[in-house]
Design a protein around this motif. Structure first.
Motif, PDB file in Angstrom:
ATOM      1  N   CYS A   2      32.139  37.998  40.331  1.00 54.40           N
ATOM      2  CA  CYS A   2      33.456  37.401  40.551  1.00 54.40           C
ATOM      3  C   CYS A   2      34.265  37.491  39.262  1.00 54.40           C
ATOM      4  O   CYS A   2      33.736  37.803  38.198  1.00 54.40           O
ATOM      5  CB  CYS A   2      33.321  35.950  41.011  1.00 54.40           C
ATOM      6  N   CYS A   3      35.531  37.183  39.378  1.00 53.09           N
ATOM      7  CA  CYS A   3      36.428  37.151  38.225  1.00 53.09           C
ATOM      8  C   CYS A   3      35.965  36.030  37.291  1.00 53.09           C
ATOM      9  O   CYS A   3      35.775  34.897  37.744  1.00 53.09           O
ATOM     10  CB  CYS A   3      37.856  36.923  38.691  1.00 53.09           C
ATOM     11  N   THR A  35      41.197  41.580  41.343  1.00 56.53           N
ATOM     12  CA  THR A  35      41.051  40.288  42.013  1.00 56.53           C
ATOM     13  C   THR A  35      41.728  40.378  43.377  1.00 56.53           C
ATOM     14  O   THR A  35      42.638  41.177  43.578  1.00 56.53           O
ATOM     15  CB  THR A  35      41.690  39.157  41.181  1.00 56.53           C
ATOM     16  N   GLU A  36      41.267  39.568  44.306  1.00 53.92           N
ATOM     17  CA  GLU A  36      41.812  39.629  45.661  1.00 53.92           C
ATOM     18  C   GLU A  36      43.298  39.286  45.708  1.00 53.92           C
ATOM     19  O   GLU A  36      44.019  39.784  46.554  1.00 53.92           O
ATOM     20  CB  GLU A  36      41.019  38.733  46.603  1.00 53.92           C
ATOM     21  N   ARG A  45      37.224  32.870  39.162  1.00 56.80           N
ATOM     22  CA  ARG A  45      36.012  32.748  39.987  1.00 56.80           C
ATOM     23  C   ARG A  45      36.222  33.313  41.398  1.00 56.80           C
ATOM     24  O   ARG A  45      35.423  33.098  42.291  1.00 56.80           O
ATOM     25  CB  ARG A  45      35.510  31.312  40.079  1.00 56.80           C
ATOM     26  N   GLY A  46      37.322  34.025  41.584  1.00 59.72           N
ATOM     27  CA  GLY A  46      37.615  34.637  42.869  1.00 59.72           C
ATOM     28  C   GLY A  46      36.874  35.950  43.061  1.00 59.72           C
ATOM     29  O   GLY A  46      36.355  36.537  42.104  1.00 59.72           O
ATOM     30  N   ALA A  47      36.849  36.400  44.293  1.00 58.40           N
ATOM     31  CA  ALA A  47      36.176  37.648  44.630  1.00 58.40           C
ATOM     32  C   ALA A  47      36.905  38.843  44.022  1.00 58.40           C
ATOM     33  O   ALA A  47      38.102  38.779  43.716  1.00 58.40           O
ATOM     34  CB  ALA A  47      36.109  37.804  46.141  1.00 58.40           C
TER      35      ALA A  47
END
Length: 81
Positions: free
Chosen positions: A11-12, A57-58, A16-18
């Motif tokens: 994750c980032c 990042t998404e 902490r994102g996908a």
């Protein structure tokens, strides 16, 4: 090419994102900015090496380079979009 299993667990480091594999269009735009000498990472360092792979990042706010098949998930290495 990154293994899909790896993408499921990393994750980032900031959000902490996908993460997802950056599209060819995104890479082309980034590499154009690199060629122009105008692309810098968060640490303020000018990026001089073209990107062959990157993770995004998404939400599309950051890109992390992938060097020799290894994701560089350091906050200072991120490129803000």
């Amino acid at each position: 090419m990154l293994d899909s299993k790896l993408l499921d667990i990393i994750c980032c480091p900031e959000t902490r994102g996908a993460l997802k594999i950056a599209s060819a269009e995104r890479l082309a735009a980034l590499n154009s900015a690199i060629s122009a000498g105008s692309l810098k990472n968060i640490a303020g360092e000018t990026i001089s090496e073209p990107l062959t792979e990157a993770l995004e990042t998404e939400d599309g706010s950051r890109v992390y380079p992938v060097r020799e098949g290894i994701p560089v998930l350091l906050a200072d290495e991120a490129i803000l979009l």
